[in-house]
Design an enzyme around this catalytic site. Structure first.
Site, PDB file in Angstrom:
ATOM      1  N   ASP A 283       0.856  -1.193   0.000  1.00 45.82           N
ATOM      2  CA  ASP A 283       0.000   0.000   0.000  1.00 45.82           C
ATOM      3  C   ASP A 283       0.890   1.241   0.000  1.00 45.82           C
ATOM      4  OD1 ASP A 283      -1.714   2.076   0.635  1.00 45.82           O
ATOM      5  OD2 ASP A 283      -2.619   1.053   2.359  1.00 45.82           O
ATOM      6  N   ILE A 284       0.739   2.073  -1.005  1.00 46.77           N
ATOM      7  CA  ILE A 284       1.619   3.241  -1.156  1.00 46.77           C
ATOM      8  C   ILE A 284       1.448   4.238  -0.010  1.00 46.77           C
ATOM      9  CG2 ILE A 284       0.087   4.715  -2.567  1.00 46.77           C
ATOM     10  CD1 ILE A 284       2.587   5.194  -4.408  1.00 46.77           C
TER      11      ILE A 284
ATOM     12  N   ASN B 160      -7.692  12.282 -10.406  1.00 46.55           N
ATOM     13  CA  ASN B 160      -8.504  12.663 -11.568  1.00 46.55           C
ATOM     14  C   ASN B 160      -8.404  14.180 -11.724  1.00 46.55           C
ATOM     15  OD1 ASN B 160     -10.518  13.882  -9.847  1.00 46.55           O
ATOM     16  ND2 ASN B 160     -11.195  11.799  -9.369  1.00 46.55           N
TER      17      ASN B 160
ATOM     18  N   GLY C 216      -9.951   3.957  -5.823  1.00 46.68           N
ATOM     19  CA  GLY C 216      -8.634   3.359  -5.996  1.00 46.68           C
ATOM     20  C   GLY C 216      -7.574   3.983  -5.104  1.00 46.68           C
TER      21      GLY C 216
ATOM     22  N   ASP D 249      -6.274   6.891  -5.238  1.00 48.24           N
ATOM     23  CA  ASP D 249      -6.642   8.269  -4.898  1.00 48.24           C
ATOM     24  C   ASP D 249      -7.466   8.296  -3.604  1.00 48.24           C
ATOM     25  OD1 ASP D 249      -7.009  10.999  -5.198  1.00 48.24           O
ATOM     26  OD2 ASP D 249      -8.468  10.837  -6.829  1.00 48.24           O
TER      27      ASP D 249
ATOM     28  N   SER E 132      -2.921   4.826 -14.135  1.00 46.50           N
ATOM     29  CA  SER E 132      -3.887   4.507 -15.217  1.00 46.50           C
ATOM     30  C   SER E 132      -4.245   3.023 -15.364  1.00 46.50           C
ATOM     31  CB  SER E 132      -3.416   5.023 -16.598  1.00 46.50           C
ATOM     32  OG  SER E 132      -3.579   6.411 -16.698  1.00 46.50           O
ATOM     33  N   THR E 133      -3.648   2.144 -14.548  1.00 48.53           N
ATOM     34  CA  THR E 133      -3.890   0.703 -14.778  1.00 48.53           C
ATOM     35  C   THR E 133      -5.092   0.151 -14.021  1.00 48.53           C
ATOM     36  OG1 THR E 133      -2.455  -0.029 -12.980  1.00 48.53           O
ATOM     37  CG2 THR E 133      -1.423   0.299 -15.145  1.00 48.53           C
ATOM     38  N   GLY E 134      -5.781   1.011 -13.276  1.00 43.44           N
ATOM     39  CA  GLY E 134      -6.969   0.561 -12.545  1.00 43.44           C
ATOM     40  C   GLY E 134      -8.217   0.926 -13.323  1.00 43.44           C
TER      41      GLY E 134
ATOM     42  N   TYR F  89      -8.840   3.399 -15.042  1.00 42.27           N
ATOM     43  CA  TYR F  89      -8.559   3.997 -16.356  1.00 42.27           C
ATOM     44  C   TYR F  89      -8.138   2.969 -17.411  1.00 42.27           C
ATOM     45  CZ  TYR F  89      -9.091   8.784 -14.524  1.00 42.27           C
ATOM     46  OH  TYR F  89      -9.585   9.950 -13.987  1.00 42.27           O
TER      47      TYR F  89
HETATM   48  P1  ADP Z   1      -6.362   5.007 -12.381  1.00 44.66           P
HETATM   49  O1  ADP Z   1      -7.670   5.748 -12.314  1.00 44.66           O
HETATM   50  O2  ADP Z   1      -5.197   5.911 -12.744  1.00 44.66           O
HETATM   51  O3  ADP Z   1      -6.442   3.777 -13.215  1.00 44.66           O
HETATM   52  P2  ADP Z   1      -6.553   3.441  -9.882  1.00 44.66           P
HETATM   53  O4  ADP Z   1      -6.412   3.944  -8.512  1.00 44.66           O
HETATM   54  O5  ADP Z   1      -7.875   2.902 -10.310  1.00 44.66           O
HETATM   55  O6  ADP Z   1      -6.049   4.632 -10.850  1.00 44.66           O
HETATM   56  O7  ADP Z   1      -5.461   2.313 -10.136  1.00 44.66           O
HETATM   57  C1  ADP Z   1      -4.092   2.568 -10.333  1.00 44.66           C
HETATM   58  C2  ADP Z   1      -3.266   1.437  -9.745  1.00 44.66           C
HETATM   59  O8  ADP Z   1      -3.146   1.644  -8.329  1.00 44.66           O
HETATM   60  C3  ADP Z   1      -3.871   0.048  -9.913  1.00 44.66           C
HETATM   61  O9  ADP Z   1      -2.834  -0.830 -10.377  1.00 44.66           O
HETATM   62  C4  ADP Z   1      -4.326  -0.336  -8.505  1.00 44.66           C
HETATM   63  O10 ADP Z   1      -4.207  -1.721  -8.272  1.00 44.66           O
HETATM   64  C5  ADP Z   1      -3.316   0.416  -7.661  1.00 44.66           C
HETATM   65  N1  ADP Z   1      -3.696   0.727  -6.269  1.00 44.66           N
HETATM   66  C6  ADP Z   1      -4.939   0.841  -5.720  1.00 44.66           C
HETATM   67  N2  ADP Z   1      -4.838   1.166  -4.405  1.00 44.66           N
HETATM   68  C7  ADP Z   1      -3.496   1.245  -4.115  1.00 44.66           C
HETATM   69  C8  ADP Z   1      -2.733   1.524  -2.945  1.00 44.66           C
HETATM   70  N3  ADP Z   1      -3.324   1.796  -1.765  1.00 44.66           N
HETATM   71  N4  ADP Z   1      -1.371   1.497  -3.035  1.00 44.66           N
HETATM   72  C9  ADP Z   1      -0.758   1.236  -4.219  1.00 44.66           C
HETATM   73  N5  ADP Z   1      -1.412   0.980  -5.356  1.00 44.66           N
HETATM   74  C10 ADP Z   1      -2.771   0.977  -5.313  1.00 44.66           C
END
Ligand code: ADP
Length: 175
Positions: free
Chosen positions: A13-14, A27, A35, A37, A120-122, A124
């Protein structure tokens, strides 16, 4: 120094990372979303939203910086990735621009360590292998010959994504 050793891959988790800056896949409103964000806004606290309101949004491919508030990270760099629309709408250039804009802000704010999510890999829907290649190549090109940031962490939410990043980083080392 071998520039390639300045890139690390981490699974988790970042919001937990004690780095100088974490990057948010935001966004265009910058007011929070789902996600990563949503996770960043929840962990940083309400004050983050107040600062974000002053920024008047952010364009796709650009980046803006805020404080980290309750996060262990000192700063948050908010960037807006492109929505995948099949690949012919400039998505690759826009995604690369997210990485370079974020790294420029990090360097300009004396950040030695920066962590990126897989922008962008979630929601988006950017294809994961293509997005990974762009992330690794763009970061590698940026840090070559520059002192800051010293270390870039690719923070993957799951092992499958981390494996894609490890392969892309290993390919740099062979190349
Ligand atoms: P986007 O709208 O840019 O696609 P998302 O948040 O939907 O953004 O996804 C971007 C990436 O972040 C995905 O690979 C998702 O698995 C990952 N992600 C979601 N939550 C976390 C987190 N808490 N820490 C790190 N990566 C995350």
């Amino acid at each position: 120094m071998n520039d390639r050793a300045r890139i690390e891959v981490h699974t988790g988790d970042i919001t937990k990372l004690a780095v100088d800056a974490i990057v948010n896949a935001a966004n265009t409103s910058l007011l929070g979303g789902g996600g990563v964000d949503g996770a960043i806004h929840r962990a940083a606290g309400r004050e983050l939203e107040f600062e974000c309101r002053m920024l008047n949004g952010c364009k796709v491919g650009e980046a803006k910086i805020t404080k980290g508030y309750n996060l262990p990270a000192r700063h948050i760099i908010h960037t807006v990735g492109p929505v995948w629309q099949g690949g012919s709408k400039g998505e690759a250039e826009l995604l690369a621009s997210c990485y370079t804009s974020s790294l420029e802000l990090a360097a300009g704010n004396d950040c030695r360590t920066v962590a990126f999510p897989a922008i962008s890999t979630g929601v988006y829907r950017y294809p994961k292998d293509e997005a990974t290649q762009i992330a690794v190549d763009t970061v590698n090109r940026f840090i070559e010959g520059k002192n800051l940031p010293e270390t870039v962490v690719f923070c993957c939410f799951d092992e499958q994504m981390a494996e894609l990043y490890r392969q892309a980083v290993a390919a740099l080392r062979k190349g």
